[in-house]
Write a protein that holds these residues in place. Structure first.
Motif, PDB file in Angstrom:
ATOM      1  N   UNK A  34      -5.209   8.705  44.376  1.00 40.91           N
ATOM      2  CA  UNK A  34      -6.465   8.853  44.090  1.00 40.91           C
ATOM      3  C   UNK A  34      -7.600   9.014  44.998  1.00 40.91           C
ATOM      4  N   UNK A  35      -8.746   9.352  44.092  1.00 40.16           N
ATOM      5  CA  UNK A  35      -9.968   9.594  45.077  1.00 40.16           C
ATOM      6  C   UNK A  35     -10.471   8.385  46.053  1.00 40.16           C
ATOM      7  N   UNK A  36     -10.094   7.240  45.695  1.00 38.53           N
ATOM      8  CA  UNK A  36     -10.264   5.867  46.574  1.00 38.53           C
ATOM      9  C   UNK A  36      -9.063   5.705  47.814  1.00 38.53           C
ATOM     10  N   UNK A  37      -7.893   6.513  47.551  1.00 34.56           N
ATOM     11  CA  UNK A  37      -6.875   6.539  48.386  1.00 34.56           C
ATOM     12  C   UNK A  37      -6.457   5.066  48.477  1.00 34.56           C
ATOM     13  N   UNK A  38      -5.789   4.766  47.305  1.00 34.90           N
ATOM     14  CA  UNK A  38      -5.353   3.310  47.176  1.00 34.90           C
ATOM     15  C   UNK A  38      -3.812   3.373  47.771  1.00 34.90           C
ATOM     16  N   UNK A  39      -3.729   2.549  48.487  1.00 34.60           N
ATOM     17  CA  UNK A  39      -2.090   2.544  48.978  1.00 34.60           C
ATOM     18  C   UNK A  39      -1.349   1.948  48.208  1.00 34.60           C
ATOM     19  N   UNK A  40      -0.251   2.819  47.624  1.00 34.34           N
ATOM     20  CA  UNK A  40       0.562   2.500  46.553  1.00 34.34           C
ATOM     21  C   UNK A  40       2.094   2.203  47.395  1.00 34.34           C
ATOM     22  N   UNK A  41       2.140   2.708  48.674  1.00 28.55           N
ATOM     23  CA  UNK A  41       3.321   2.275  49.325  1.00 28.55           C
ATOM     24  C   UNK A  41       3.021   2.502  50.880  1.00 28.55           C
ATOM     25  N   UNK A  42       3.897   1.577  51.611  1.00 26.43           N
ATOM     26  CA  UNK A  42       3.912   1.412  52.968  1.00 26.43           C
ATOM     27  C   UNK A  42       5.294   0.873  53.339  1.00 26.43           C
ATOM     28  N   UNK A  43       6.044   1.797  53.235  1.00 32.99           N
ATOM     29  CA  UNK A  43       7.626   1.229  53.444  1.00 32.99           C
ATOM     30  C   UNK A  43       8.294   1.781  54.791  1.00 32.99           C
ATOM     31  N   UNK A  44       9.228   0.987  55.222  1.00 28.46           N
ATOM     32  CA  UNK A  44       9.980   1.387  56.582  1.00 28.46           C
ATOM     33  C   UNK A  44      11.321   1.442  56.119  1.00 28.46           C
ATOM     34  N   UNK A  46      14.048   0.956  57.803  1.00 28.17           N
ATOM     35  CA  UNK A  46      14.895  -0.020  58.735  1.00 28.17           C
ATOM     36  C   UNK A  46      14.613  -1.207  57.829  1.00 28.17           C
ATOM     37  N   UNK A  47      13.352  -1.582  57.577  1.00 21.61           N
ATOM     38  CA  UNK A  47      13.010  -2.917  56.991  1.00 21.61           C
ATOM     39  C   UNK A  47      13.771  -2.793  55.422  1.00 21.61           C
ATOM     40  N   UNK A  48      13.616  -1.860  54.689  1.00 21.53           N
ATOM     41  CA  UNK A  48      14.359  -1.306  53.362  1.00 21.53           C
ATOM     42  C   UNK A  48      15.713  -1.783  53.313  1.00 21.53           C
ATOM     43  N   UNK A  49      16.542  -1.111  54.525  1.00 17.04           N
ATOM     44  CA  UNK A  49      17.890  -1.438  54.588  1.00 17.04           C
ATOM     45  C   UNK A  49      18.300  -2.816  54.641  1.00 17.04           C
ATOM     46  N   UNK A  50      17.461  -3.616  55.565  1.00 23.32           N
ATOM     47  CA  UNK A  50      17.685  -5.135  55.756  1.00 23.32           C
ATOM     48  C   UNK A  50      17.552  -5.823  54.354  1.00 23.32           C
ATOM     49  N   UNK A  59      11.777  -7.929  46.072  1.00 25.13           N
ATOM     50  CA  UNK A  59      10.728  -8.360  46.578  1.00 25.13           C
ATOM     51  C   UNK A  59      10.143  -7.343  47.524  1.00 25.13           C
ATOM     52  N   UNK A  60      11.034  -6.639  48.378  1.00 27.44           N
ATOM     53  CA  UNK A  60      10.571  -5.703  49.319  1.00 27.44           C
ATOM     54  C   UNK A  60       9.664  -4.681  48.729  1.00 27.44           C
ATOM     55  N   UNK A  61      10.254  -4.014  47.839  1.00 27.14           N
ATOM     56  CA  UNK A  61       9.727  -2.730  46.872  1.00 27.14           C
ATOM     57  C   UNK A  61       8.491  -3.215  46.372  1.00 27.14           C
ATOM     58  N   UNK A  62       8.517  -4.536  45.798  1.00 24.88           N
ATOM     59  CA  UNK A  62       7.459  -4.817  45.235  1.00 24.88           C
ATOM     60  C   UNK A  62       6.222  -4.945  45.919  1.00 24.88           C
ATOM     61  N   UNK A  63       6.257  -5.240  47.247  1.00 24.78           N
ATOM     62  CA  UNK A  63       5.204  -5.203  48.002  1.00 24.78           C
ATOM     63  C   UNK A  63       4.798  -4.024  48.738  1.00 24.78           C
ATOM     64  N   UNK A 108       6.987   0.111  43.513  1.00 22.76           N
ATOM     65  CA  UNK A 108       8.094   0.690  43.593  1.00 22.76           C
ATOM     66  C   UNK A 108       7.999   2.044  43.058  1.00 22.76           C
ATOM     67  N   UNK A 109       8.672   3.043  43.623  1.00 20.75           N
ATOM     68  CA  UNK A 109       8.369   4.140  43.250  1.00 20.75           C
ATOM     69  C   UNK A 109       9.216   4.462  41.798  1.00 20.75           C
ATOM     70  N   UNK A 110       8.607   5.007  40.760  1.00 19.87           N
ATOM     71  CA  UNK A 110       9.354   5.063  39.611  1.00 19.87           C
ATOM     72  C   UNK A 110       8.872   3.923  38.758  1.00 19.87           C
ATOM     73  N   UNK A 111       7.976   2.806  39.162  1.00 22.39           N
ATOM     74  CA  UNK A 111       7.824   1.782  38.505  1.00 22.39           C
ATOM     75  C   UNK A 111       6.507   2.102  37.427  1.00 22.39           C
TER      76      UNK A 111
END
Length: 111
Positions: A34-44, A46-50, A59-63, A108-111
């Motif tokens: 959006x115009x305010x560039x709201x962060x909707x994801x900031x994922x890694x 390696x962290x996702x795999x852990x 929990x990881x994807x919800x954050x 999360x993507x698709x939510x």
């Protein structure tokens, strides 16, 4: 060697920022919407795999959301613009802080 880039998807009014590893996979990904560039994801990846192995993926994807599940070169319609490592890192740190604070709850993507 790593590579950093961004791409705008008009249909979703979203900027995608990527850190790409030597094999073309997304190591870290930020999505600003959006115009305010709201962060909707900031994922890694390696962290996702852990988190997946630990059973805490929900929990990881919800954050933080998730990274792309295919190499970047397989994305259709992607018109990447190169970034410097410092440009990416600044966006990354701001988006991660917003996700952690919950001020810009990531979904999360698709939510």
């Amino acid at each position: 060697m790593k590579h950093w880039c961004r791409s705008y998807w008009a249909a979703e009014d979203t900027w995608f920022y990527f850190e790409i590893d030597a094999d073309g996979w997304v190591a870290r990904q930020v999505e600003l919407q959006g115009p305010r560039e709201k962060p909707i994801a900031a994922a890694c990846l390696a962290e996702w795999q852990v988190a997946q192995q630990a059973g805490t993926l929900v929990e990881y994807e919800s954050m933080f959301g998730a990274t792309a599940e295919v190499p970047l070169q397989e994305w259709e319609g992607l018109e990447p613009q190169d970034l410097t490592p410092d440009e990416f890192e600044g966006i990354w740190l701001a988006a991660r802080a917003a996700c952690r604070e919950g001020s810009r709850k990531c979904v999360p993507r698709g939510a």
